[in-house]
Motif scaffolding. Structure first.
Motif, PDB file in Angstrom:
ATOM      1  N   PRO A   1       9.957  19.811 -11.138  1.00 46.60           N
ATOM      2  CA  PRO A   1       8.727  19.499 -11.776  1.00 46.60           C
ATOM      3  C   PRO A   1       8.940  18.191 -12.686  1.00 46.60           C
ATOM      4  CG  PRO A   1       9.142  22.006 -12.040  1.00 46.60           C
ATOM      5  CD  PRO A   1      10.274  21.310 -11.274  1.00 46.60           C
ATOM      6  N   GLU A   2      10.101  18.109 -13.234  1.00 43.78           N
ATOM      7  CA  GLU A   2      10.149  16.775 -13.908  1.00 43.78           C
ATOM      8  C   GLU A   2       9.884  15.282 -13.065  1.00 43.78           C
ATOM      9  OE1 GLU A   2      12.267  19.482 -13.793  1.00 43.78           O
ATOM     10  OE2 GLU A   2      14.283  18.863 -13.864  1.00 43.78           O
ATOM     11  N   ASP A   3      10.039  15.762 -11.584  1.00 41.28           N
ATOM     12  CA  ASP A   3       9.528  14.338 -10.698  1.00 41.28           C
ATOM     13  C   ASP A   3       8.414  14.190 -10.741  1.00 41.28           C
ATOM     14  OD1 ASP A   3      11.946  15.873  -8.667  1.00 41.28           O
ATOM     15  OD2 ASP A   3      12.534  14.109  -9.753  1.00 41.28           O
ATOM     16  N   THR A   4       7.412  14.950 -11.438  1.00 44.61           N
ATOM     17  CA  THR A   4       6.047  14.670 -11.539  1.00 44.61           C
ATOM     18  C   THR A   4       5.638  13.438 -12.142  1.00 44.61           C
ATOM     19  OG1 THR A   4       5.399  16.946 -11.342  1.00 44.61           O
ATOM     20  CG2 THR A   4       3.784  15.432 -12.567  1.00 44.61           C
TER      21      THR A   4
ATOM     22  N   GLY B   1      10.483  21.594  -2.826  1.00 42.70           N
ATOM     23  CA  GLY B   1       9.910  21.102  -1.552  1.00 42.70           C
ATOM     24  C   GLY B   1      10.155  19.435  -1.408  1.00 42.70           C
ATOM     25  N   SER B   2       9.677  19.074  -0.431  1.00 44.62           N
ATOM     26  CA  SER B   2       9.848  17.726  -0.005  1.00 44.62           C
ATOM     27  C   SER B   2       8.510  16.878   0.238  1.00 44.62           C
ATOM     28  CB  SER B   2      10.704  17.490   1.219  1.00 44.62           C
ATOM     29  OG  SER B   2      12.050  18.114   1.289  1.00 44.62           O
TER      30      SER B   2
ATOM     31  N   GLN C   1       0.646  -1.045   0.098  1.00 45.59           N
ATOM     32  CA  GLN C   1       0.010  -0.195   0.007  1.00 45.59           C
ATOM     33  C   GLN C   1       0.767   1.328  -0.085  1.00 45.59           C
ATOM     34  OE1 GLN C   1      -3.508   0.024  -0.090  1.00 45.59           O
ATOM     35  NE2 GLN C   1      -3.631   2.481  -0.123  1.00 45.59           N
ATOM     36  N   ALA C   2       1.037   1.863  -0.999  1.00 47.45           N
ATOM     37  CA  ALA C   2       1.608   3.213  -1.344  1.00 47.45           C
ATOM     38  C   ALA C   2       0.837   4.491  -0.976  1.00 47.45           C
ATOM     39  CB  ALA C   2       2.282   3.289  -2.762  1.00 47.45           C
ATOM     40  N   SER C   3       1.430   5.298  -0.269  1.00 40.83           N
ATOM     41  CA  SER C   3       0.826   6.628   0.307  1.00 40.83           C
ATOM     42  C   SER C   3       1.895   7.798   0.086  1.00 40.83           C
ATOM     43  CB  SER C   3       0.262   6.310   1.423  1.00 40.83           C
ATOM     44  OG  SER C   3       1.019   6.269   2.531  1.00 40.83           O
ATOM     45  N   GLY C   4       1.403   8.717   0.558  1.00 41.42           N
ATOM     46  CA  GLY C   4       2.412   9.853   0.725  1.00 41.42           C
ATOM     47  C   GLY C   4       2.419  10.891  -0.252  1.00 41.42           C
ATOM     48  N   GLY C   5       1.809  10.617  -1.490  1.00 40.79           N
ATOM     49  CA  GLY C   5       1.929  11.776  -2.763  1.00 40.79           C
ATOM     50  C   GLY C   5       1.190  12.875  -2.389  1.00 40.79           C
ATOM     51  N   GLY C   6       1.285  13.704  -3.349  1.00 42.91           N
ATOM     52  CA  GLY C   6       0.624  15.001  -3.170  1.00 42.91           C
ATOM     53  C   GLY C   6       0.968  16.178  -4.207  1.00 42.91           C
ATOM     54  N   LEU C   7       0.716  17.300  -3.911  1.00 38.06           N
ATOM     55  CA  LEU C   7       1.081  18.488  -4.722  1.00 38.06           C
ATOM     56  C   LEU C   7       2.137  19.237  -3.879  1.00 38.06           C
ATOM     57  CD1 LEU C   7       0.686  20.413  -7.210  1.00 38.06           C
ATOM     58  CD2 LEU C   7      -1.031  21.420  -5.949  1.00 38.06           C
TER      59      LEU C   7
ATOM     60  N   TYR D   1       5.449  -7.993  -7.031  1.00 39.59           N
ATOM     61  CA  TYR D   1       4.444  -7.470  -6.258  1.00 39.59           C
ATOM     62  C   TYR D   1       4.427  -5.899  -6.437  1.00 39.59           C
ATOM     63  CZ  TYR D   1       4.593 -11.876  -4.106  1.00 39.59           C
ATOM     64  OH  TYR D   1       4.634 -13.528  -3.797  1.00 39.59           O
ATOM     65  N   TRP D   2       3.141  -5.467  -6.433  1.00 36.36           N
ATOM     66  CA  TRP D   2       3.140  -4.013  -6.732  1.00 36.36           C
ATOM     67  C   TRP D   2       2.182  -3.281  -5.715  1.00 36.36           C
ATOM     68  CZ3 TRP D   2       6.449  -1.514 -10.458  1.00 36.36           C
ATOM     69  CH2 TRP D   2       7.259  -2.163 -11.056  1.00 36.36           C
ATOM     70  N   GLY D   3       2.587  -2.046  -5.416  1.00 38.81           N
ATOM     71  CA  GLY D   3       1.397  -1.173  -4.909  1.00 38.81           C
ATOM     72  C   GLY D   3       0.591  -0.392  -5.845  1.00 38.81           C
ATOM     73  N   GLN D   4      -0.360   0.313  -5.359  1.00 37.24           N
ATOM     74  CA  GLN D   4      -1.330   0.692  -6.390  1.00 37.24           C
ATOM     75  C   GLN D   4      -0.893   2.084  -6.928  1.00 37.24           C
ATOM     76  OE1 GLN D   4      -1.229   1.445  -3.095  1.00 37.24           O
ATOM     77  NE2 GLN D   4      -2.261   3.272  -2.722  1.00 37.24           N
ATOM     78  N   GLY D   5       0.289   2.926  -6.502  1.00 36.93           N
ATOM     79  CA  GLY D   5       0.351   3.984  -7.046  1.00 36.93           C
ATOM     80  C   GLY D   5       0.000   5.106  -6.246  1.00 36.93           C
ATOM     81  N   THR D   6       0.930   6.082  -6.134  1.00 33.40           N
ATOM     82  CA  THR D   6       0.431   7.360  -5.422  1.00 33.40           C
ATOM     83  C   THR D   6       1.164   8.578  -6.495  1.00 33.40           C
ATOM     84  OG1 THR D   6       0.446   8.765  -3.401  1.00 33.40           O
ATOM     85  CG2 THR D   6       2.464   7.488  -4.095  1.00 33.40           C
ATOM     86  N   GLN D   7       0.297   9.616  -6.544  1.00 31.11           N
ATOM     87  CA  GLN D   7       0.408  10.681  -7.698  1.00 31.11           C
ATOM     88  C   GLN D   7       1.423  11.782  -6.902  1.00 31.11           C
ATOM     89  OE1 GLN D   7      -0.529  11.227 -10.773  1.00 31.11           O
ATOM     90  NE2 GLN D   7       1.227  12.946 -10.607  1.00 31.11           N
ATOM     91  N   VAL D   8       2.401  11.969  -7.525  1.00 29.73           N
ATOM     92  CA  VAL D   8       3.534  12.960  -7.075  1.00 29.73           C
ATOM     93  C   VAL D   8       3.451  14.390  -7.906  1.00 29.73           C
ATOM     94  CG1 VAL D   8       5.890  14.001  -6.277  1.00 29.73           C
ATOM     95  CG2 VAL D   8       4.948  11.625  -5.712  1.00 29.73           C
ATOM     96  N   THR D   9       2.782  15.445  -7.833  1.00 31.82           N
ATOM     97  CA  THR D   9       2.963  16.749  -8.815  1.00 31.82           C
ATOM     98  C   THR D   9       3.785  17.721  -8.086  1.00 31.82           C
ATOM     99  OG1 THR D   9       0.706  16.068  -9.540  1.00 31.82           O
ATOM    100  CG2 THR D   9       1.480  18.158  -9.818  1.00 31.82           C
ATOM    101  N   VAL D  10       4.736  18.149  -8.671  1.00 32.31           N
ATOM    102  CA  VAL D  10       5.645  19.109  -8.405  1.00 32.31           C
ATOM    103  C   VAL D  10       5.434  20.613  -9.305  1.00 32.31           C
ATOM    104  CG1 VAL D  10       7.967  19.699  -7.942  1.00 32.31           C
ATOM    105  CG2 VAL D  10       7.394  17.559  -7.794  1.00 32.31           C
ATOM    106  N   SER D  11       4.768  21.488  -8.818  1.00 29.08           N
ATOM    107  CA  SER D  11       4.644  22.660  -9.626  1.00 29.08           C
ATOM    108  C   SER D  11       5.902  23.586  -9.394  1.00 29.08           C
ATOM    109  CB  SER D  11       3.630  23.530  -8.841  1.00 29.08           C
ATOM    110  OG  SER D  11       3.801  23.868  -7.606  1.00 29.08           O
ATOM    111  N   SER D  12       5.983  24.394 -10.789  1.00 24.37           N
ATOM    112  CA  SER D  12       7.083  25.333 -10.864  1.00 24.37           C
ATOM    113  C   SER D  12       6.720  26.603 -10.347  1.00 24.37           C
ATOM    114  CB  SER D  12       7.475  25.517 -12.324  1.00 24.37           C
ATOM    115  OG  SER D  12       6.297  25.995 -13.008  1.00 24.37           O
TER     116      SER D  12
END
Length: 121
Positions: free
Chosen positions: A87-90, A15-16, A4-10, A110-121
């Protein structure tokens, strides 16, 4: 094993974020753990890998010095600390587990479901 992957965001550039991958069913000490990412229109790439032995931790060149993969065996969790984000880490970030010590990307079972990371410039 279920991941279970978590922790992504905008987050703004510079930032970190810390991604978590919590496992259930089996202990992660038996697996090589990887973090992958997939940006829109691109292939899924290995970003970081932690072997069972703890040796030869791998980082993709573009994240060296910024990302750190770590394990908390007591929590059966693997983390990806991401600093100085660009931004290219998005991408969508996935955690994965493999029983092989040095797996190719296709050998992660085995794979987790993915978590979206969005980095704004």
């Amino acid at each position: 094993v279920q991941l279970q992957a978590s922790g992504g965001g905008l987050v703004q550039a510079g930032g970190s974020l810390r991604l978590s991958c919590a496992a259930s069913g089996r202990t992660l000490t038996a697996f090589t753990m990887g973090w992958f990412r997939q940006a829109p229109g691109k292939e899924r790439d290995l970003v970081a890998r932690s072997r069972v032995s703890g040796r030869n931790t791998y980082y993709e060149d573009s994240v060296k010095g910024r990302f750190t993969i770590s394990r908390d065996n007591a929590k059966n969790t693997v983390y990806l600390q991401m600093n100085s984000l660009k931004p290219e880490d998005t991408a969508v970030y996935y955690c994965a587990a493999a029983t092989r010590e040095m797996p190719t990307p296709s050998e992660y079972e085995y794979w987790g479901q993915g978590t979206q990371v969005t980095v704004s410039s």
